[in-house]
Design a protein around this motif. Structure first.
Motif, PDB file in Angstrom:
ATOM      1  N   UNK A   1      15.125   2.659   1.029  1.00  0.00           N
ATOM      2  CA  UNK A   1      15.874   3.298  -0.054  1.00  0.00           C
ATOM      3  C   UNK A   1      14.958   3.603  -1.240  1.00  0.00           C
ATOM      4  N   UNK A   2      14.067   2.693  -1.563  1.00  0.00           N
ATOM      5  CA  UNK A   2      13.103   2.942  -2.641  1.00  0.00           C
ATOM      6  C   UNK A   2      12.305   4.204  -2.344  1.00  0.00           C
ATOM      7  N   UNK A   3      11.850   4.318  -1.116  1.00  0.00           N
ATOM      8  CA  UNK A   3      11.066   5.503  -0.727  1.00  0.00           C
ATOM      9  C   UNK A   3      11.895   6.778  -0.818  1.00  0.00           C
TER      10      UNK A   3
ATOM     11  N   UNK B   1      11.463   2.443  -7.977  1.00  0.00           N
ATOM     12  CA  UNK B   1      10.181   1.750  -8.086  1.00  0.00           C
ATOM     13  C   UNK B   1      10.042   0.705  -6.986  1.00  0.00           C
ATOM     14  N   UNK B   2       8.934   0.761  -6.275  1.00  0.00           N
ATOM     15  CA  UNK B   2       8.649  -0.206  -5.220  1.00  0.00           C
ATOM     16  C   UNK B   2       8.169  -1.524  -5.830  1.00  0.00           C
TER      17      UNK B   2
ATOM     18  N   UNK C   1       5.972   4.166   5.112  1.00  0.00           N
ATOM     19  CA  UNK C   1       4.900   4.977   4.529  1.00  0.00           C
ATOM     20  C   UNK C   1       3.712   4.108   4.113  1.00  0.00           C
ATOM     21  N   UNK C   2       2.537   4.722   3.990  1.00  0.00           N
ATOM     22  CA  UNK C   2       1.367   3.973   3.523  1.00  0.00           C
ATOM     23  C   UNK C   2       1.600   3.311   2.163  1.00  0.00           C
ATOM     24  N   UNK C   3       2.380   3.950   1.321  1.00  0.00           N
ATOM     25  CA  UNK C   3       2.659   3.377   0.005  1.00  0.00           C
ATOM     26  C   UNK C   3       3.377   2.030   0.125  1.00  0.00           C
ATOM     27  N   UNK C   4       4.279   1.922   1.096  1.00  0.00           N
ATOM     28  CA  UNK C   4       5.008   0.670   1.300  1.00  0.00           C
ATOM     29  C   UNK C   4       4.141  -0.337   2.032  1.00  0.00           C
TER      30      UNK C   4
ATOM     31  N   UNK D   1       2.379   1.968  -7.320  1.00  0.00           N
ATOM     32  CA  UNK D   1       3.571   2.377  -6.589  1.00  0.00           C
ATOM     33  C   UNK D   1       4.308   3.377  -7.456  1.00  0.00           C
ATOM     34  N   UNK D   2       4.525   4.559  -6.913  1.00  0.00           N
ATOM     35  CA  UNK D   2       5.114   5.643  -7.706  1.00  0.00           C
ATOM     36  C   UNK D   2       6.587   5.393  -7.985  1.00  0.00           C
ATOM     37  N   UNK D   3       7.121   6.172  -8.844  1.00  0.00           N
ATOM     38  CA  UNK D   3       8.531   6.288  -9.177  1.00  0.00           C
ATOM     39  C   UNK D   3       8.779   5.928 -10.619  1.00  0.00           C
TER      40      UNK D   3
END
Length: 159
Positions: free
Chosen positions: A59-61, A66-67, A94-97, A155-157
């Motif tokens: 859901x964050x993605x 914000x992660x 995703x790589x971000x997670x 971590x974006x957002x």
């Protein structure tokens, strides 16, 4: 290297978030209290099983929420296979997670649990402390290392 992609020093505490995945109500009470004392400016997100934790990260993605900057995972949720399933699923996101550091904290000091957790990509494995003072000391050490020493990916957002 672009410095805006890394979070370092005291600025990482602003709007920081820790995801705690713990199924024991007693341990959760200790963890939450010790985290609040050790990480006063950090938002603590609590999940009680691997499925809701994966859904939350997904859901964050999807929404730009914000992660977390750190994930604390109880390996036995209630079985170690549940914790390992979480680790496998995170690596499929995703790589971000899957760059978010995961610290396993468990009552188990079994060498097979420790080795398998590292094989599945955890950043650290810690045997759970026995009392509140030890929990607080544990989290102060985590804070010093993960918030004040290492550089983590941003971590974006916006939320």
């Amino acid at each position: 290297m672009n410095d805006s992609k890394n979070i370092t020093g005291p600025n990482r505490l602003r709007k920081a978030r820790i995801l705690v995945i713990e199924d024991s109500a007693d341990h959760l009470l200790l963890v939450k209290s010790a985290l609040q004392q050790s990480f006063a400016d950090v938002e603590i997100v609590i999940m009680t099983d691997e499925h809701t934790a994966i859904s939350y990260l997904d859901e964050c993605e999807q929404t730009g929420l914000r992660l977390p900057q750190l994930i604390l995972l109880d390996l036995y949720l209630p079985a170690r296979e549940n914790g390992w399933a979480f680790l496998t699923k995170v690596k499929e996101l995703s790589p971000e997670v899957n760059q978010i550091p995961i610290v396993v904290f468990s009552n188990s000091s079994d060498s097979n649990d420790i080795a398998e957790s590292y094989d599945r990509g955890v950043a650290s494995y810690v045997v759970k402390p026995m009392n509140f003072t030890e929990w607080t000391d544990y989290f102060l050490t985590l804070k010093e290392y993960w918030w004040e020493t290492v550089s983590l990916p941003n971590t974006h957002s916006i939320y």
